[in-house]
Scaffold this motif. Structure first.
Motif, PDB file in Angstrom:
ATOM      1  N   SER A  63     -30.278  59.398 -15.138  1.00 56.26           N
ATOM      2  CA  SER A  63     -30.901  57.807 -14.925  1.00 56.26           C
ATOM      3  C   SER A  63     -31.479  57.654 -13.661  1.00 56.26           C
ATOM      4  O   SER A  63     -31.265  58.666 -13.089  1.00 56.26           O
ATOM      5  N   PRO A  64     -32.113  56.614 -13.637  1.00 56.15           N
ATOM      6  CA  PRO A  64     -33.245  56.438 -12.460  1.00 56.15           C
ATOM      7  C   PRO A  64     -32.543  56.564 -11.133  1.00 56.15           C
ATOM      8  O   PRO A  64     -33.287  56.901 -10.282  1.00 56.15           O
ATOM      9  N   ASP A  65     -31.236  55.974 -10.990  1.00 50.78           N
ATOM     10  CA  ASP A  65     -30.453  56.101  -9.733  1.00 50.78           C
ATOM     11  C   ASP A  65     -29.637  57.506  -9.498  1.00 50.78           C
ATOM     12  O   ASP A  65     -29.387  57.440  -8.530  1.00 50.78           O
ATOM     13  N   GLY A  66     -29.505  58.222 -10.630  1.00 53.59           N
ATOM     14  CA  GLY A  66     -29.062  59.448 -10.369  1.00 53.59           C
ATOM     15  C   GLY A  66     -29.872  60.532  -9.530  1.00 53.59           C
ATOM     16  O   GLY A  66     -31.059  60.164  -9.052  1.00 53.59           O
ATOM     17  N   TRP A  67     -29.088  61.630  -8.820  1.00 50.78           N
ATOM     18  CA  TRP A  67     -29.807  62.261  -7.789  1.00 50.78           C
ATOM     19  C   TRP A  67     -30.743  63.421  -8.420  1.00 50.78           C
ATOM     20  O   TRP A  67     -31.525  63.625  -7.635  1.00 50.78           O
ATOM     21  N   ILE A  68     -30.664  63.542  -9.664  1.00 48.88           N
ATOM     22  CA  ILE A  68     -31.707  64.391 -10.206  1.00 48.88           C
ATOM     23  C   ILE A  68     -33.031  63.728 -10.326  1.00 48.88           C
ATOM     24  O   ILE A  68     -34.036  64.212  -9.922  1.00 48.88           O
ATOM     25  N   SER A  69     -32.759  62.416 -10.736  1.00 49.12           N
ATOM     26  CA  SER A  69     -34.325  61.594 -10.536  1.00 49.12           C
ATOM     27  C   SER A  69     -34.533  61.246  -9.255  1.00 49.12           C
ATOM     28  O   SER A  69     -36.142  61.389  -9.091  1.00 49.12           O
ATOM     29  N   ARG A  70     -33.850  61.326  -8.356  1.00 51.89           N
ATOM     30  CA  ARG A  70     -34.221  61.131  -6.995  1.00 51.89           C
ATOM     31  C   ARG A  70     -35.111  62.400  -6.373  1.00 51.89           C
ATOM     32  O   ARG A  70     -36.083  62.157  -5.768  1.00 51.89           O
ATOM     33  N   ILE A  71     -34.343  63.703  -6.832  1.00 51.62           N
ATOM     34  CA  ILE A  71     -35.177  64.734  -6.136  1.00 51.62           C
ATOM     35  C   ILE A  71     -36.398  64.718  -6.854  1.00 51.62           C
ATOM     36  O   ILE A  71     -37.331  65.236  -6.515  1.00 51.62           O
ATOM     37  N   ALA A  72     -36.562  64.459  -8.390  1.00 52.13           N
ATOM     38  CA  ALA A  72     -37.866  64.481  -8.886  1.00 52.13           C
ATOM     39  C   ALA A  72     -38.613  63.693  -8.220  1.00 52.13           C
ATOM     40  O   ALA A  72     -39.933  63.988  -8.109  1.00 52.13           O
ATOM     41  N   VAL A  73     -38.414  62.090  -7.849  1.00 55.37           N
ATOM     42  CA  VAL A  73     -39.278  61.544  -7.477  1.00 55.37           C
ATOM     43  C   VAL A  73     -39.664  62.104  -5.898  1.00 55.37           C
ATOM     44  O   VAL A  73     -41.081  61.930  -5.849  1.00 55.37           O
ATOM     45  N   LEU A 129     -39.984  64.954  -5.205  1.00 56.30           N
ATOM     46  CA  LEU A 129     -41.014  66.086  -5.247  1.00 56.30           C
ATOM     47  C   LEU A 129     -42.215  65.659  -5.874  1.00 56.30           C
ATOM     48  O   LEU A 129     -43.229  66.268  -5.977  1.00 56.30           O
ATOM     49  N   GLY A 130     -42.292  64.402  -6.362  1.00 54.53           N
ATOM     50  CA  GLY A 130     -43.341  63.829  -6.684  1.00 54.53           C
ATOM     51  C   GLY A 130     -43.760  64.275  -8.176  1.00 54.53           C
ATOM     52  O   GLY A 130     -44.892  63.959  -8.514  1.00 54.53           O
ATOM     53  N   THR A 131     -42.641  64.679  -9.125  1.00 50.55           N
ATOM     54  CA  THR A 131     -42.869  64.869 -10.368  1.00 50.55           C
ATOM     55  C   THR A 131     -43.135  63.910 -11.331  1.00 50.55           C
ATOM     56  O   THR A 131     -43.525  63.702 -12.415  1.00 50.55           O
TER      57      THR A 131
END
Lengths: 263, 349, 316
Positions: C157-167, C169-171
């Motif tokens: 989900s957007p608030d999850g930490w995987i998304s945050r890492i992806a954000v 990293l700019g992916t």
């Protein structure tokens, strides 16, 4: 290949992490105080308390166990007998029977579920049988459990020394007595393993249950699915955690049992 | 090991005996098939108390799933169902509903005559109104922008409000798309429908997916989406939970609907089913249901018991100028196939 | 564990004869054997073969105005399946079919790529750790599929930490969710089906003849060449078995795309569910299901060929 040890080990650790991340996140979030969303807002055991007083969840748990228990009992008996019968070579149509057994193993759940739905509703129109409910779910589950039971028991039967049974026959036992007193005790661990597998398959099933359930016969997977459809709730995380713990305990106890027998 | 099996078998049998006894118990059972979060649990408890019975509730998230379950054999399993207005003719035609016996429904007199004798059930023979409402946008407020007043917030990428959830209900969603194009929500025109399909397919690609009305509301509350197409009740309930949100009916107009109470043709307990319907029509009970669901009540006599704030809330009881722009869904006969095909394509592309 | 019982390899698909037993066996007598197989076979005939035949038959019927089954018998459903619908030619259903096959195939390939290191790793462990390592792979499989699937909703989900890492990293752009979408579906598919791949792979890696690899290395082959020419041919049947075990169920999956694709990534399974559920067009749904059935029958045949009829599926 010794050189590859380290990268192999690292990727294995990564993959184990990948396999367990979903289970871990459910457990962690079952203690999250937040009602909506995934941001951590403090520790609570409130969701467990609510879950245990939730009548729907309790009745779903009861239905799940009932369904699993009955279908496993029937499928284990039928599947074991089938495996036993098929262990004799030279039966007419044996190859076809073995091929047939593989189809339910491979078939997508949804195709089987749709077929059962169609079957039940047509039979109901003609004969008035099969009102949807726990009984129709049991029949559907038995159907997809039988092949798995048979396959597991067959593997065990293949390792059976035929001399045992023949000795019993030579000593004057009839075929049934030989099966009952010699074959069955030897393959019993295999039968139990098959029953365990069948039971898990039943607990795990959502699609077939969803299509063949009636009022008040919702199982835990159906409950989880409809809750998730409405937006994941913390109670469901708590429920999932309990299920994960239960399956963990079951797997470990089976492994330990096997180990003790071997020792 | 034999030990184990010998012990397990009686246990399984015991469970079996116990549960059959439970089913056979003297307490009558009412099987209610209803939308999720659409009845106050306290009202159900009161019914159970007053008529010493047990109410078993099964839920659906969209009316298509409800129809599918009834057609697959649910008609003999449930007692009371709550279909939306436009599904009633098909249910009658499929012989899935039992006629209501008027003498068992004295509370019918409390209802607003506007909601009685609809075209699809001219003598109120099969159904009575339960709740009514609208389809609209549930949005999270944004500090720097006025609230959206058009379906363009969903259909026009240039005026998008943010990530949005589409309502997982065939006729309502296609109806909304048709309204955005100034067409009737019941249009049988192939061109209109193709247009609506393309709009929806494009919108779907930008959306965060389809959800039932409760799911859509929860996604906005959880900030997983900025907007969702929902029914009015969820919109209003959402606003109560989080004041940073709002429910709007766009100016192009929208769908207005009435959900009906009906007894199923082979209802296991027809008498209790009619008692339940009559119970829901009691002024005080009707008001409690609406106070819980935040949908509008068709019960005139219930008005004194409704929350005064709700009665004044235009999101629940739209003012006349808004009502003018709302349209009812109608049963479509063979045109329904076109809508089914549009829906399948929207879902699948 | 995937059990393989070696039998008389001259007779593909024949009965498994236990190792080292005399070829003629009196157990059990023919009559008893027939009697023992009868209940289960009758059950399967009634509750499995029967419904499948009904699916086939229904796929030639038409749908009435309110969703009832009616005559005439028609090929219309199959025509729609290949693209001729009420709105003229539509590449929709052929696309769904291709998309399902592609997703199933991609899942299988990713599972092979992830499963190989895991299988080699486990096979290389000291014997007393092997059991534990394999059990660790299987445990997630014993827990409910729905739970594992919706957990990815939380993880991605957007608030999850995987998304945050992806954000970070700019992916992905900020605020965009990794779920719902095809990517999320694929991740969950691989996670759910990996155990099905690891077990047969492990079974064949375990039997590897390493002397070949050593000989190749002695002759100066690089690691990649050793793997391709000395090892891969030996585990090819394990890979094939795993691919079929993953590909077939993945192609017909309906829960994972439903929960993680936001009901947007429609596959064959969802199409069947849609027609048997809200769509109320059972004949068309039956036609799609019949296609799935045909795929499975082809898969079963292929599986028999790949394993030479000696191997049976069984996860213990």
């Amino acid at each position: 290949m010794k050189r590859a040890r380290l990268p192999l080990g690292l990727s294995a650790v990564g993959l184990y992490f990948f396999l367990y991340a979903p289970l871990a996140v459910v457990v962690v979030f079952s203690f999250n105080a937040a009602r909506h969303g995934v941001v951590w807002q403090g520790f609570t055991t409130d969701w467990y308390r609510r879950l245990l007083s939730d009548e729907l969840a309790l009745s779903a748990a009861k239905n799940t166990l009932l369904l699993g228990g009955f279908s496993t009992a029937i499928a284990t008996v039928l599947g074991t007998l089938l495996a036993f019968g098929l262990s004799r070579s030279g039966l007419p149509g044996q190859r076809w029977a073995l091929r047939l057994l593989q189809v339910p193993v491979f078939i997508p759940d949804i195709v089987f579920a749709a077929a059962m739905l169609l079957f039940y509703s047509l039979v109901r129109q003609w004969l008035g049988l099969f009102e949807l409910g726990v009984s129709t779910m049991v029949m559907a589950h038995v159907t997809f459990q039988i092949p798995f039971v048979t396959i597991v028991v067959r593997a065990r039967l293949a390792g059976l020394d035929p001399a045992l049974e023949e000795a019993a026959r030579d000593l004057g036992a009839n075929a049934w007595q030989a099966f009952r007193c010699v074959t069955l005790p030897v393959i019993l661990p295999g039968v139990l393993a098959a029953a365990m597998l069948a039971f898990t398959l039943s607990l795990d099933d959502f699609v077939v249950s969803f299509f063949t359930s009636g009022p008040g016969s919702a199982t835990l997977p159906i409950l989880i699915y409809s809750s998730v459809k409405r937006g994941v709730t913390p109670e469901i995380n708590a429920l999932a955690t309990l299920i994960v713990l239960a399956s963990l305990a079951a797997t470990l106890s089976v492994v330990l049992l096997q180990r003790r027998r071997r020792a | 090991m034999r030990f184990l099996t010998l012990r397990l078998l009686p246990l399984v049998l015991c469970i079996g005996v116990l549960t059959t006894r439970e089913v056979c118990a003297a307490e009558p059972r009412l099987n209610l098939f209803i939308w999720s979060e659409y009845i106050d649990p306290a009202v159900v408890a009161e019914f159970e108390r007053r008529f010493t019975c047990k109410v078993v509730i099964d839920l659906y998230e969209d009316d298509g799933a409800m129809m599918a379950k009834l057609q697959a054999g649910g008609a003999a399993l449930y007692d009371v169902v709550v279909p939306p207005d436009f599904r009633v003719p098909a249910l009658i035609k499929l012989n899935l509903l039992a006629p209501l016996r008027g003498e068992n429904l004295p509370n019918l007199k409390h209802l607003d005559p506007r909601f009685l004798r609809p075209a699809y059930d001219p003598e109120d023979r099969y159904t009575v109104p339960y709740q009514w409402g609208t389809v609209g946008l549930f949005v999270r407020r944004q500090a720097d922008r006025p609230l959206p007043d058009s379906w363009a917030a969903v259909f026009d990428p240039a005026r998008a409000w943010g990530p949005f959830v589409l309502l997982d209900a065939q006729r309502d969603l296609i109806g909304v798309a048709l309204k955005y194009r100034q067409c009737s929500v019941n249009s049988a025109d192939l061109g209109h429908l193709r247009d609506a399909r393309d709009l929806l397919v494009a919108a779907k690609r930008r959306s965060v997916g389809f959800d039932g009305t409760v799911g859509g509301k929860n996604k906005v509350l959880a900030k997983l989406a900025a907007a969702a197409i929902v029914y009015s009740g969820e919109g209003v309930r959402g606003v109560v939970e989080d004041a940073e949100t709002a429910y709007v009916i766009p100016r192009e107009g929208s769908v207005i609907w009435v959900d009906r109470l009906a007894v199923l043709a082979k209802a296991p307990n027809r008498d209790l089913a009619e008692k339940f319907i009559n119970f829901c029509l009691e002024p005080e009970i009707g008001a409690r249901i609406s106070n819980f669901t935040q949908f509008a009540s068709p019960n005139l006599a219930a008005r004194p018991f409704l929350k005064p704030d709700d009665l004044k809330n235009p999101a629940i009881y739209p003012p006349p100028e808004v009502l003018e722009r709302l349209e009812m869904l109608e049963h479509l006969g063979s045109t329904a196939r076109l809508y089914d095909e549009v829906w399948t394509q929207v879902k699948a592309r | 564990m995937l059990r393989s019982a070696r039998g008389n390899s001259n007779l593909p698909g024949s009965v498994i004869a236990p190792l080292g037993c005399p070829t003629t066996t009196r157990r059990p007598p023919l009559r008893l054997a027939l009697l023992a197989t009868a209940p289960a076979l009758l059950w399967l005939a009634l509750f499995f073969v029967g419904p499948m035949l009904l699916i086939l038959g229904t796929s030639f019927l038409s749908r009435g105005d309110v969703g009832e089954l009616t005559r005439p018998f028609t090929l219309e459903n199959y025509r729609r399946l290949v693209g001729f619908g009420v709105f003229g030619f539509e590449s929709l259903y052929p696309l769904i079919i291709l998309r399902s096959l592609a997703l199933g195939g991609l899942t299988a390939i990713l599972c092979v790529l992830a499963g190989l290191p895991l299988a080699f790793f486990i096979a290389g462990l000291p014997p007393r750790w092997k059991g534990a390592a394999l059990t660790l792979v299987v445990i997630p499989f014993w827990t409910n599929l729905l739970i594992r699937t919706y957990a990815w909703q939380i993880l991605l989900s957007p608030d999850g930490w995987i998304s945050r890492i992806a954000v970070a990293l700019g992916t992905v752009e900020s605020g965009a969710a990794l779920y719902p979408g095809a990517g999320a579906v694929l991740v969950a598919m691989v996670c759910d089906y990996l155990p099905f791949m690891v077990l047969p792979l492990y079974a064949s890696v375990e039997k590897l003849d390493w002397t070949l690899a050593e000989a190749a290395a002695d002759l100066g082959a690089r690691a990649g060449q050793v793997f391709r020419h000395a090892l891969l041919p030996q585990i090819r049947s394990g890979i094939a078995a795993g691919v079929i075990l993953v590909f077939l169920p993945a192609t017909g999956q309906f829960v994972i795309p439903d929960l993680l694709g936001g009901a947007r990534t429609v596959l064959l399974g969802n199409a069947v569910q849609q027609q048997f559920g809200p769509g109320l067009d059972w004949p068309f749904g039956a036609a799609i299901a019949a296609l799935g059935l045909a795929t499975v029958l082809a898969g079963v045949w292929l599986y028999g060929r790949v394993t030479g009829g000696r191997e049976e599926v069984g996860v213990v």
